[in-house]
Design an enzyme around this catalytic site. Structure first.
Site, PDB file in Angstrom:
ATOM      1  N   ARG A  99       0.830  -1.190   0.000  1.00 21.68           N
ATOM      2  CA  ARG A  99       0.000   0.000   0.000  1.00 21.68           C
ATOM      3  C   ARG A  99       0.871   1.249   0.000  1.00 21.68           C
ATOM      4  O   ARG A  99       1.963   1.261   0.562  1.00 21.68           O
ATOM      5  CB  ARG A  99      -0.904   0.027   1.234  1.00 21.68           C
ATOM      6  CG  ARG A  99      -1.887  -1.120   1.312  1.00 21.68           C
ATOM      7  CD  ARG A  99      -2.908  -1.061   0.202  1.00 21.68           C
ATOM      8  NE  ARG A  99      -3.776   0.104   0.311  1.00 21.68           N
ATOM      9  CZ  ARG A  99      -4.641   0.490  -0.621  1.00 21.68           C
ATOM     10  NH1 ARG A  99      -4.720  -0.173  -1.755  1.00 21.68           N
ATOM     11  NH2 ARG A  99      -5.415   1.532  -0.438  1.00 21.68           N
ATOM     12  N   VAL A 100       0.348   2.296  -0.625  1.00 22.22           N
ATOM     13  CA  VAL A 100       1.100   3.552  -0.648  1.00 22.22           C
ATOM     14  C   VAL A 100       1.323   4.047   0.774  1.00 22.22           C
ATOM     15  O   VAL A 100       2.370   4.600   1.095  1.00 22.22           O
ATOM     16  CB  VAL A 100       0.362   4.607  -1.500  1.00 22.22           C
ATOM     17  CG1 VAL A 100       1.015   5.968  -1.345  1.00 22.22           C
ATOM     18  CG2 VAL A 100       0.357   4.190  -2.953  1.00 22.22           C
ATOM     19  N   ASP A 101       0.330   3.813   1.640  1.00 21.64           N
ATOM     20  CA  ASP A 101       0.532   4.235   3.026  1.00 21.64           C
ATOM     21  C   ASP A 101       1.470   3.279   3.755  1.00 21.64           C
ATOM     22  O   ASP A 101       1.797   3.480   4.905  1.00 21.64           O
ATOM     23  CB  ASP A 101      -0.797   4.391   3.782  1.00 21.64           C
ATOM     24  CG  ASP A 101      -1.658   3.126   3.737  1.00 21.64           C
ATOM     25  OD1 ASP A 101      -1.132   2.081   3.323  1.00 21.64           O
ATOM     26  OD2 ASP A 101      -2.829   3.201   4.108  1.00 21.64           O
ATOM     27  N   ASP A 102       1.900   2.215   3.083  1.00 23.61           N
ATOM     28  CA  ASP A 102       2.932   1.333   3.603  1.00 23.61           C
ATOM     29  C   ASP A 102       4.278   1.617   2.960  1.00 23.61           C
ATOM     30  O   ASP A 102       5.205   0.827   3.060  1.00 23.61           O
ATOM     31  CB  ASP A 102       2.559  -0.137   3.369  1.00 23.61           C
ATOM     32  CG  ASP A 102       1.462  -0.615   4.313  1.00 23.61           C
ATOM     33  OD1 ASP A 102       0.821  -1.608   3.979  1.00 23.61           O
ATOM     34  OD2 ASP A 102       1.254   0.026   5.349  1.00 23.61           O
TER      35      ASP A 102
END
EC number: 6.2.1.1
Length: 746
Positions: A614-617
């Site tokens: 994920r982009v937030d990862d």
């Protein structure tokens, strides 16, 4: 010199063809690995020039692959592994299907794939219309197969497939197969939590039980368009309930039977169901979970918020508890076995439009409020059936097991609808894969002669921790295709899965898709092309992935960036229930004109796609964007690391630092020397900029019962925000959280 396949019908071997036209096969070792010497491979410049001379089609990398299956470039030694003859040892291996496998595959070569994909992009109406015509339609769709707008600048986002077509997905899953002569074929094998508890249903028996429940639902007032919440474990009654709702046009919303009362209440309040289906209790391993008590608490919460549910239909799961020990509310609670079997075994179908809603499935949102992903009937039906068929190279003789729970999208698309639309035999498992021991999965594989096994990387890594004898003590000879779902699978887990579980002969369909996409988007097609351990490979038919930079510019060739999709596909979700604005804001406004997946992705020089999480990862360390999956994969390649999870934490100098939770192989003690060795492993594989700032020993990782790692909890532990841990009731083992907190300073 050029490189070509040794056979025009399938690519099992690599042959070097000299300028004189003679062919020279290179073989290394007794295992049969085919290796091309570096002197006989193109340079990166040659590869780039060759790609640039190809058409501007977005799949030119597959065209070049048909000429350069070796992946020419910087790789110093490239192994071309043929299934059944060698083991996959390095990340840069190309794992080819055997000639025998390819010759029998539904898609047997890159060329065949290219032709099919090209048509799906240039003539989507014809491609998908032909496939849709294989199903039963009470009335065919109108002039347009597809109508779409994915650009917020041009108006509201809107996706429609087969609009005006009248059908029913339950009819296509069951009646159509019975009418085709499959009534006596086993539709489901059910394996209970305990070894000696099992059952099976033929397609005719399943249809009868679905009709009985559908008749009950109609009798108590459930109508087309009404919501029904299903909070059941993996009993056969769960897919039965889904199919019964679909039969009468009701909209089912399955809630994973591991969510807390608060989480269940949120979903009840949002969709306002006419009825809720549950059971009194379930055994997960040695533990009994009282589901009815959770439902009671959720209904109390929802009623205080003004949403009351009149009927709670409860299945008596006598293997877990007794009726006498089940709390009961007269006038609301009804025992399933007391009413449903009394109804007729035939039920008229409610015919629905292709764009009528089929189900709601809530997924977590960044705001904390669950998002009600809405899928409609026609396009989802066609897409799940087609992806299942091709991604697993499905044959009518296959026995298929997906370990996912129907509380998640995988259980919808690839336990219930996709397989049954193909008339497949499906295994449904109530228990946990390591109970009573870590050989349970392979015991089940042998018991039912399972040929297609689809599971999560988390389970693979979990089983890797244990002695290989848990695998090798079982035959597994029935296995033909393996599959991976849920997150990027790191190459070391891929190799273990391939080499040990599949005996180096079963291709792995490492699928990338989402709740929102309905079905596979990027996936290998077994038999069609070589695989690279850890890569999802190429897009499915009708899917045009693009990688964009932060400004939304498409990036060509070898690159990393944000994964988007250009154009719609039949299985796409249509909205977020009751919040179309959030639907547009979350998925279509970040990069106008595209569906934004929220995932990071890399494409290598051969055009293979690699999901980076994920982009937030994605962690931004001193300007370097580092995917958590990449660091986790490097850590997991350490021989003493069983599993790793990485999160970002604030760093006063770097902006963000890398915080790694590491689970060691059983019996390996914690030590400062080992901690340093793990950090060096990352430095060597990725670079000094990706080295973890902190390694936190983890006896286990906080996971849901479906195997998903709860990174939200890890972030709070890493940043010492322990008062903000939130709801941990959905974890398979909540005690892991306390163990991690206790080891914070070790």
């Amino acid at each position: 010199m050029k490189i070509a396949y040794s056979s025009s019908s399938s690519p099992p071997l690599l042959a070097v063809v000299s300028s004189s036209g003679s062919s020279d096969l290179k073989t290394s070792g007794s295992l049969g690995s085919r290796i091309l010497p570096a002197t006989q491979r193109s340079s990166p410049l040659d590869n780039l020039l060759r790609c640039k001379t190809m058409s501007s089609n977005h799949l030119r990398h597959v065209e070049s692959m048909s000429l350069l299956p070796s992946g020419a470039g910087k790789i110093s030694q490239l192994n071309a592994v043929v299934l059944g003859e060698s083991i996959a040892s390095e990340e840069n291996d190309l794992v080819f299907p055997s000639k025998e496998f390819s010759s029998q595959a539904l898609v047997s070569s890159p060329q065949q794939y290219m032709e099919m994909h090209k048509r799906s992009m240039e003539d989507p109406a014809g491609f998908w219309g032909d496939i849709a015509s294989e199903f039963y339609w009470k009335q065919k769709w109108g002039d347009q197969v597809v109508s779409e707008n994915l650009d917020v600048r041009k108006g509201p986002i809107q996706i429609e497939w087969f609009k005006g077509g009248i059908t029913n997905i339950c009819y296509n899953c069951l009646d159509r197969n019975v009418e085709a002569g499959l009534g006596d074929k086993t539709a489901m094998y059910w394996e209970g939590n305990e070894r000696d508890v099992d059952a099976s249903l033929t397609y005719s028996e399943l249809l009868q039980q679905v009709c009985q429940l559908a008749n009950y639902l109609k009798d108590v007032g459930v109508k087309k368009g009404d919501a029904v919440v299903i909070y059941l474990p993996m009993l056969v009654e769960l897919p039965i309930a889904m199919l019964a709702c679909a039969r009468i046009g009701a909209v089912h919303s399955v809630v994973f039977a591991g969510f807390s009362a608060d989480s269940l209440a949120q979903r009840i309040i949002d969709c306002k169901p006419k009825l809720i289906l549950t059971c009194n209790a379930v055994k997960r391993g040695p533990k009994t979970i009282n589901l009815k008590a959770i439902v009671d608490a959720a209904l109390d919460i929802s009623s205080k918020d003004g949403v009351s549910v009149d009927i709670c239909l409860t299945y008596d799961n006598s293997s877990a508890t007794t009726r006498e020990d089940t709390k009961w509310q007269n006038g609301r609670d009804v025992w399933w076995q007391d009413v449903v079997p009394k109804y007729p075994t035939s039920c008229e179908v409610e015919w629905v439009d292709a764009e009528d809603p089929l189900f709601l499935l809530y997924t977590s949102g960044s705001t904390g409020k669950p998002k009600g992903v809405l899928h409609t009937t026609g396009g989802y039906m066609v897409y799940t059936a087609t992806t299942f068929k091709y991604a697993f190279d499905y044959k009518p003789t296959d026995v298929y097991w997906c370990t996912a729970d129907c509380g998640w999208i995988t259980g919808h698309s690839y336990v219930t609808y996709g397989p049954m639309l193909n008339g497949a035999t499906v295994v449904v498992f109530e228990g946990t894969p390591n109970y009573p021991d870590s050989g349970r999965c392979w015991e089940i594989v042998d018991k039912y002669k399972i040929s297609i096994f689809y599971t999560a990387p988390t389970l693979v890594r979990s089983l890797m921790r244990d002695d290989d004898k848990f695998v090798t003590n079982h035959s597994r000879k029935s296995l033909r295709v393996l599959g991976s779902v849920g997150e990027p699978i790191n190459p070391s887990a891929w190799r273990w899965f391939f080499n040990l579980v599949g005996d180096s002969r079963c291709p792995i369909s490492d699928t990338w898709w989402q709740t929102e996409t309905g079905g596979f988007m990027i996936t290998p097609l077994p038999g069609a092309w070589p695989q690279k351990p850890g890569s999802a490979t190429f897009p499915f038919f009708g899917v045009q992935p693009v990688i964009v930079d932060e400004k939304g510019n498409e990036i060509e060739g070898e690159c990393s960036g944000y994964l988007c999709v250009k154009g719609s596909w039949p299985g796409a979700f249509r909205t977020l229930f009751g919040d179309h604005e959030r639907y547009e804001t979350t998925y279509f406004k970040p990069f106008a004109g595209y569906y934004f997946s929220g995932d990071g992705c890399s494409r290598d020089k051969d055009g293979y796609y690699w999901l980076t999480g994920r982009v937030d990862d994605v962690i931004n360390v001193s300007g370097h964007r580092i995917g958590t999956a990449e660091v986790e994969s490097a850590l997991a390649s350490h021989p003493q690391c069983a599993e790793a999870a990485v999160v970002g934490v604030e760093h006063e100098v770097k902006g963000q630092g890398i915080y790694a939770f590491v689970t060691l192989v059983e019996g390996v003690p914690y030590s400062e020397e080992l901690r340093k060795s793990l950090i060096i492993m990352v430095r060597n594989q990725i670079g000094a900029f990706a080295a973890p700032d902190r390694v936190h020993w983890a006896p286990g990782l906080p996971k849901t019962r479906s195997g998903k790692i709860m990174r939200r909890i890890l972030r709070k532990i890493a940043s010492r925000q322990l008062e903000e841990l939130g709801d941990i009731s959905t974890l398979a083992d909540p005690s892991v959280v306390d163990q991690l907190i206790a080891l914070a300073d070790v």
